[in-house]
Design a protein around this motif. Sequence first.
Motif, PDB file in Angstrom:
ATOM      1  N   SER A  17      -5.328   3.194  -9.126  1.00  0.00           N
ATOM      2  CA  SER A  17      -4.363   3.901  -8.278  1.00  0.00           C
ATOM      3  C   SER A  17      -3.260   4.512  -9.130  1.00  0.00           C
ATOM      4  O   SER A  17      -2.793   5.623  -8.872  1.00  0.00           O
ATOM      5  CB  SER A  17      -3.705   2.930  -7.287  1.00  0.00           C
ATOM      6  OG  SER A  17      -4.663   2.248  -6.521  1.00  0.00           O
ATOM      7  N   HIS A  22       0.823  -1.223   0.000  1.00  0.00           N
ATOM      8  CA  HIS A  22       0.000   0.000   0.000  1.00  0.00           C
ATOM      9  C   HIS A  22       0.852   1.266   0.000  1.00  0.00           C
ATOM     10  O   HIS A  22       0.394   2.329  -0.411  1.00  0.00           O
ATOM     11  CB  HIS A  22      -0.861   0.051   1.265  1.00  0.00           C
ATOM     12  CG  HIS A  22      -1.977  -0.930   1.307  1.00  0.00           C
ATOM     13  ND1 HIS A  22      -3.136  -0.774   0.591  1.00  0.00           N
ATOM     14  CD2 HIS A  22      -2.128  -2.078   2.006  1.00  0.00           C
ATOM     15  CE1 HIS A  22      -3.956  -1.793   0.852  1.00  0.00           C
ATOM     16  NE2 HIS A  22      -3.365  -2.598   1.695  1.00  0.00           N
ATOM     17  N   ARG A  47      -7.442   6.774   0.798  1.00  0.00           N
ATOM     18  CA  ARG A  47      -7.355   5.451   1.421  1.00  0.00           C
ATOM     19  C   ARG A  47      -8.713   4.821   1.699  1.00  0.00           C
ATOM     20  O   ARG A  47      -8.880   3.614   1.537  1.00  0.00           O
ATOM     21  CB  ARG A  47      -6.530   5.527   2.702  1.00  0.00           C
ATOM     22  CG  ARG A  47      -5.106   6.012   2.414  1.00  0.00           C
ATOM     23  CD  ARG A  47      -4.161   5.600   3.467  1.00  0.00           C
ATOM     24  NE  ARG A  47      -3.869   4.192   3.360  1.00  0.00           N
ATOM     25  CZ  ARG A  47      -2.981   3.556   4.104  1.00  0.00           C
ATOM     26  NH1 ARG A  47      -2.313   4.206   5.015  1.00  0.00           N
ATOM     27  NH2 ARG A  47      -2.765   2.273   3.947  1.00  0.00           N
ATOM     28  N   HIS A  59      -0.945  -1.161  -4.583  1.00  0.00           N
ATOM     29  CA  HIS A  59      -2.250  -0.484  -4.522  1.00  0.00           C
ATOM     30  C   HIS A  59      -2.090   0.872  -3.857  1.00  0.00           C
ATOM     31  O   HIS A  59      -1.170   1.071  -3.052  1.00  0.00           O
ATOM     32  CB  HIS A  59      -3.227  -1.368  -3.721  1.00  0.00           C
ATOM     33  CG  HIS A  59      -4.651  -0.915  -3.803  1.00  0.00           C
ATOM     34  ND1 HIS A  59      -5.457  -0.803  -2.695  1.00  0.00           N
ATOM     35  CD2 HIS A  59      -5.413  -0.553  -4.857  1.00  0.00           C
ATOM     36  CE1 HIS A  59      -6.659  -0.403  -3.069  1.00  0.00           C
ATOM     37  NE2 HIS A  59      -6.666  -0.245  -4.369  1.00  0.00           N
ATOM     38  N   GLY A  60      -2.985   1.815  -4.160  1.00  0.00           N
ATOM     39  CA  GLY A  60      -2.911   3.141  -3.549  1.00  0.00           C
ATOM     40  C   GLY A  60      -1.562   3.790  -3.852  1.00  0.00           C
ATOM     41  O   GLY A  60      -1.069   3.715  -4.983  1.00  0.00           O
ATOM     42  N   GLU A  66      -9.931   3.409  -1.398  1.00  0.00           N
ATOM     43  CA  GLU A  66      -9.151   2.221  -1.762  1.00  0.00           C
ATOM     44  C   GLU A  66      -9.604   0.990  -0.972  1.00  0.00           C
ATOM     45  O   GLU A  66      -9.661  -0.122  -1.510  1.00  0.00           O
ATOM     46  CB  GLU A  66      -7.659   2.494  -1.560  1.00  0.00           C
ATOM     47  CG  GLU A  66      -7.086   3.413  -2.638  1.00  0.00           C
ATOM     48  CD  GLU A  66      -5.837   4.167  -2.232  1.00  0.00           C
ATOM     49  OE1 GLU A  66      -5.434   5.066  -2.988  1.00  0.00           O
ATOM     50  OE2 GLU A  66      -5.288   3.889  -1.143  1.00  0.00           O
TER      51      GLU A  66
END
Lengths: 130, 119
Positions: free
Chosen positions: A81, A8, B20, A40-41, B23
């Motif tokens: 992302s 992340h 976030r 991700h992110g 996400e």
Amino acid sequence: MLFALLVHGGPGGVASSLAALRFAETLLAEGHAISRVFFHGDGAAHGNAMLVTPPTETDLPARWQSLARQHGVELLACVGSATRRGVLDAREAARQGLPVSSLREGFELAGLGQLVDAALRCDRLVSFGG
Amino acid sequence: MQASRRVLVICRNSAGAGTRAREALDIALAFGAFDQPVSLLFSGDGVWNLVAGQSGEATRSMERLLGALPDYGIEPLLADAESLAVRGILTEQLLPGCRLLDRDAVASLVDANELFFSA
């Protein structure tokens, strides 16, 4: 054991991202397998070809690339992302009308379905920075 | 695709604080779209996402997204009661479809799941 990793955190001095790389390197050194690493992110910025790491810091994207080359580990950046962070492959760049691709060699853009798939096929999914 | 694994997604951030929260929800939706059993827990600042009728671009968009979760088999919206209490958020301020969990219930929820995501 077959592992999948989820990262992340971004590549710029984020402790959890360094931990993810070291964990991956250790897994392979110990004889385990890694099917896929999903970024991700903020993690998707690992796939940015334009990113330059200062010489005093660990170049995480380069180390991931080398891991992928040597061990066939799949490096996937979440497409949602990534595009939000300016990381686009040639196809996505064309689709958005942008002049260049910015995806680092060795990385691919993928949907979250690929994370679901990895999570269901591996023995262990380990997240970093969530 | 292999057999199902019970998934718990924990949303710990408010939509107004960055990407976030979104996400976390995207991960929950992805597993839901692949017919995996998903529980979604809002904890810490994540409980702010459950307050109804907020203004702000990100929070309005989050409220719409939360409304779509039942279509993906994700319901109810689970809220950590302690996180709500600490922030002075009252039950009547919450979106419809929320269920409050005390500390023991949160522990049981964790016990009952196999795959965990937090963002």
